[in-house]
Design an enzyme around this catalytic site. Structure first.
Site, PDB file in Angstrom:
ATOM      1  NE  ARG A 175       9.790 -64.470 -17.515  1.00 37.83           N
ATOM      2  CZ  ARG A 175       9.691 -65.802 -17.516  1.00 37.83           C
ATOM      3  NH1 ARG A 175      10.734 -66.545 -17.826  1.00 37.83           N
ATOM      4  NH2 ARG A 175       8.552 -66.373 -17.196  1.00 37.83           N
ATOM      5  NE  ARG A 216       9.625 -66.454  -7.756  1.00 39.29           N
ATOM      6  CZ  ARG A 216       8.912 -65.467  -7.230  1.00 39.29           C
ATOM      7  NH1 ARG A 216       7.970 -64.882  -7.930  1.00 39.29           N
ATOM      8  NH2 ARG A 216       9.160 -65.062  -6.015  1.00 39.29           N
ATOM      9  CE1 TYR A 217       8.422 -68.101 -13.854  1.00 34.57           C
ATOM     10  CE2 TYR A 217       8.551 -65.745 -13.405  1.00 34.57           C
ATOM     11  CZ  TYR A 217       7.815 -66.917 -13.455  1.00 34.57           C
ATOM     12  OH  TYR A 217       6.497 -66.909 -13.092  1.00 34.57           O
ATOM     13  CB  CYS A 252      -3.562 -51.272  -5.409  1.00 36.27           C
ATOM     14  SG  CYS A 252      -3.080 -50.539  -6.977  1.00 36.27           S
ATOM     15  CB  CYS A 255       2.433 -46.366  -5.992  1.00 37.84           C
ATOM     16  SG  CYS A 255       3.169 -48.001  -6.210  1.00 37.84           S
ATOM     17  NE  ARG A 262       7.005 -57.098  -5.874  1.00 32.63           N
ATOM     18  CZ  ARG A 262       6.564 -56.973  -7.114  1.00 32.63           C
ATOM     19  NH1 ARG A 262       6.153 -55.805  -7.560  1.00 32.63           N
ATOM     20  NH2 ARG A 262       6.559 -58.009  -7.916  1.00 32.63           N
ATOM     21  CG  ASP A 321       0.062 -62.507  -5.414  1.00 28.51           C
ATOM     22  OD1 ASP A 321      -0.162 -63.511  -6.121  1.00 28.51           O
ATOM     23  OD2 ASP A 321       0.725 -61.528  -5.811  1.00 28.51           O
ATOM     24  CG  ASP A 362       3.189 -64.978  -8.942  1.00 26.66           C
ATOM     25  OD1 ASP A 362       4.012 -65.902  -9.082  1.00 26.66           O
ATOM     26  OD2 ASP A 362       3.441 -63.785  -9.216  1.00 26.66           O
ATOM     27  CB  CYS A 374      -0.157 -53.278  -2.529  1.00 30.12           C
ATOM     28  SG  CYS A 374       1.564 -53.248  -3.066  1.00 30.12           S
ATOM     29  CE  LYS A 392       3.627 -62.914 -13.126  1.00 22.90           C
ATOM     30  NZ  LYS A 392       5.060 -62.835 -12.732  1.00 22.90           N
TER      31      LYS A 392
HETATM   32  C1  LIG Z   1       5.866 -61.942 -13.049  1.00 22.27           C
HETATM   33  C2  LIG Z   1       7.300 -62.080 -12.887  1.00 22.27           C
HETATM   34  C3  LIG Z   1       8.132 -62.080 -14.017  1.00 22.27           C
HETATM   35  C4  LIG Z   1       7.614 -61.964 -15.420  1.00 22.27           C
HETATM   36  O1  LIG Z   1       6.842 -63.087 -15.774  1.00 22.27           O
HETATM   37  P1  LIG Z   1       6.220 -63.210 -17.248  1.00 22.27           P
HETATM   38  O2  LIG Z   1       5.378 -64.439 -17.190  1.00 22.27           O
HETATM   39  O3  LIG Z   1       7.369 -63.309 -18.202  1.00 22.27           O
HETATM   40  O4  LIG Z   1       5.412 -61.973 -17.499  1.00 22.27           O
HETATM   41  C5  LIG Z   1       9.488 -62.218 -13.800  1.00 22.27           C
HETATM   42  N1  LIG Z   1       9.994 -62.348 -12.559  1.00 22.27           N
HETATM   43  C6  LIG Z   1       9.215 -62.372 -11.467  1.00 22.27           C
HETATM   44  C7  LIG Z   1       9.844 -62.546 -10.137  1.00 22.27           C
HETATM   45  C8  LIG Z   1       7.837 -62.224 -11.592  1.00 22.27           C
HETATM   46  O5  LIG Z   1       7.062 -62.216 -10.507  1.00 22.27           O
END
Ligand SMILES: *Cc1c(COP(=O)(O)O)cnc(C)c1O
Length: 399
Positions: free
Chosen positions: A124, A120-121, A137, A133, A142, A301, A338, A140, A345
């Site tokens: 990362r 998404r980002y 929870c 798990c 997911r 969420d 989120d 959850c 986020k």
């Molecule tokens: C939470 C999340 C991350 C990590 O986010 P940070 O703000 O760097 O902790 C990376 N990818 C996805 C899809 C996420 O939901």
């Protein structure tokens, strides 16, 4: 207030498994084998409310029911509103679904180039390595795929995911999650971490896990050796209530920290669990004492069947406002939503800035007092002064 780091009732010869020998109690495979997964098993130990019985009956179509004996022992069985109980024992309310709620509220599936990998980002990826798990929870995020109660048939494709990461040099950060990655065997974890470490552009590896909280016995010396070997590996644990901060969790965090694993915590703001200033303050203080830095506080969420956990965002803001300035900066998590649909986020902050102009910024401090910080400055020509002569420090100072 209960005292810090009580060993769970088991160590006091109380609780529900006083006759289990220590070697078994401390064995994570024993804890997993003896999880409570049915109404009948739980009712042997406590009286469930009709709301809970209803929830247990329906849970297998939504998200499996499983609680480790260790975590079950933390429940106050006489309190139907026990904050530990609320997190893991299903309620009939889970079946109430409102219009805004979604199965995949974060739009993760739409951002998955490979099954189990969410990109998404820009820099990362989220790598979902299992759908299982130690305990589940009830809120959850997911639940659509975790425990396979909804026939999602999640099959992580490790090879495909690793190849994707290898082929994308912009991915410098890999977050292992799931499910709970620490349910993988030592051998699998060692292999996965080794493969990721071998990718030159992967600078940062972290694991999101609630195992230290549900199953602290899993944090064995062998596991810690794996983190040392492939380190630095960072970890975000998931503690919601100060009563989860037991001696066992503290010991697990200590082992991880001594193996060089920096620890953060992600809490979810949950009604009836941690939606108050005092409980949250106690939680973050205990976390710091366990070497854990509060990282995120999540607004829950929009998951299906989660409305009984929902807290007003204004309450979350009130909590953050009551922490900032009043306690250690390290203790204050970033409150985030989120963004539904997959926006990532987004920080939600109390407003301290009142006004910004070309001349100044006007803001209030934690007590509400107003301050001014000038932005425009008119330079004043400098006149030479005796302070321009260098001062030679006596050498003894450095000895
Ligand atoms: C939470 C999340 C991350 C990590 O986010 P940070 O703000 O760097 O902790 C990376 N990818 C996805 C899809 C996420 O939901």
């Amino acid at each position: 207030m209960s005292s810090l780091y009580n060993r769970s009732a088991w160590f006091e010869g109380q609780g529900l498994w006083p006759h289990v020998p220590e070697t078994e109690w401390r064995d994570w495979t024993w804890q997993l084998k003896n999880r409570l997964t049915t109404v009948e098993q739980m009712e042997r130990h406590m009286t469930l409310t009709s709301e809970e019985k209803e929830g247990c009956r329906l849970s297998n179509h939504k998200l499996a029911l499983a609680i480790t004996p260790y975590f079950f022992n933390l429940i106050d069985r006489d309190d139907p509103d026990c904050p530990i109980r609320r997190q893991v024992i299903p309620r009939g309310e889970e079946m109430n679904v409102s219009q805004e709620e979604m199965l995949d509220s974060l739009g993760e599936d739409a951002h998955s180039p490979v099954p189990g990998l969410v990109h998404r980002y820009p820099d990362r990826v989220l790598f979902l390595v299992t759908d299982r798990c130690a305990a589940y929870c009830r809120y959850c995020t997911r639940s659509r795929l975790v425990s396979n109660a909804q026939d999602y048939n999640f099959h992580p494709e490790y090879e495909q995911a690793l190849r994707y990461i290898e082929a994308h040099p912009e991915v410098r950060d890999v977050l292992l999650s799931g499910g709970d990655p620490l349910l993988l065997s030592d051998k699998k974890l060692d292999h996965l971490l080794g493969r990721l470490r071998a990718i030159p552009h992967v600078e940062f590896i972290r694991i999101g896990s609630r195992i230290p909280v549900f199953l602290p016995q899993r944090i064995t010396p062998d596991l810690c050796e794996i983190f040392k070997k492939h380190g630095p590996v960072w970890m975000s644990i998931h503690v919601n209530h100060p009563r989860e901060c037991t001696a066992e969790l503290r010991e697990a965090c200590e082992k991880l920290a001594f193996a060089g694993v920096p620890l953060g915590n992600q809490s979810v703001l949950l009604r009836g669990v941690n939606d108050g200033v005092e409980v949250m303050k106690e939680l973050v203080h205990r976390l710091l004492q366990m070497r854990v830095r509060p990282y995120y506080l999540y607004q829950m969420d929009l998951i299906t069947g989660g409305s009984h956990f929902k807290v007003d965002v204004r309450k979350g803001l009130e909590i953050i406002r009551a922490l900032r300035g009043y306690t250690t900066g390290y203790a204050v998590p970033q409150y985030v939503i989120d963004a539904p649909g997959g926006g990532g986020k987004v920080p939600i902050n109390p407003e301290y800035v009142e006004k910004i102009t070309d001349e100044e910024v006007v803001f209030r401090n934690y007590e509400g007092r107003r301050y001014h910080y000038p932005l425009a400055s008119t330079p004043v020509p400098r006149t030479p002064s005796p302070a321009d002569t260098p001062v030679v420090l006596p050498v003894e100072l450095f000895q």
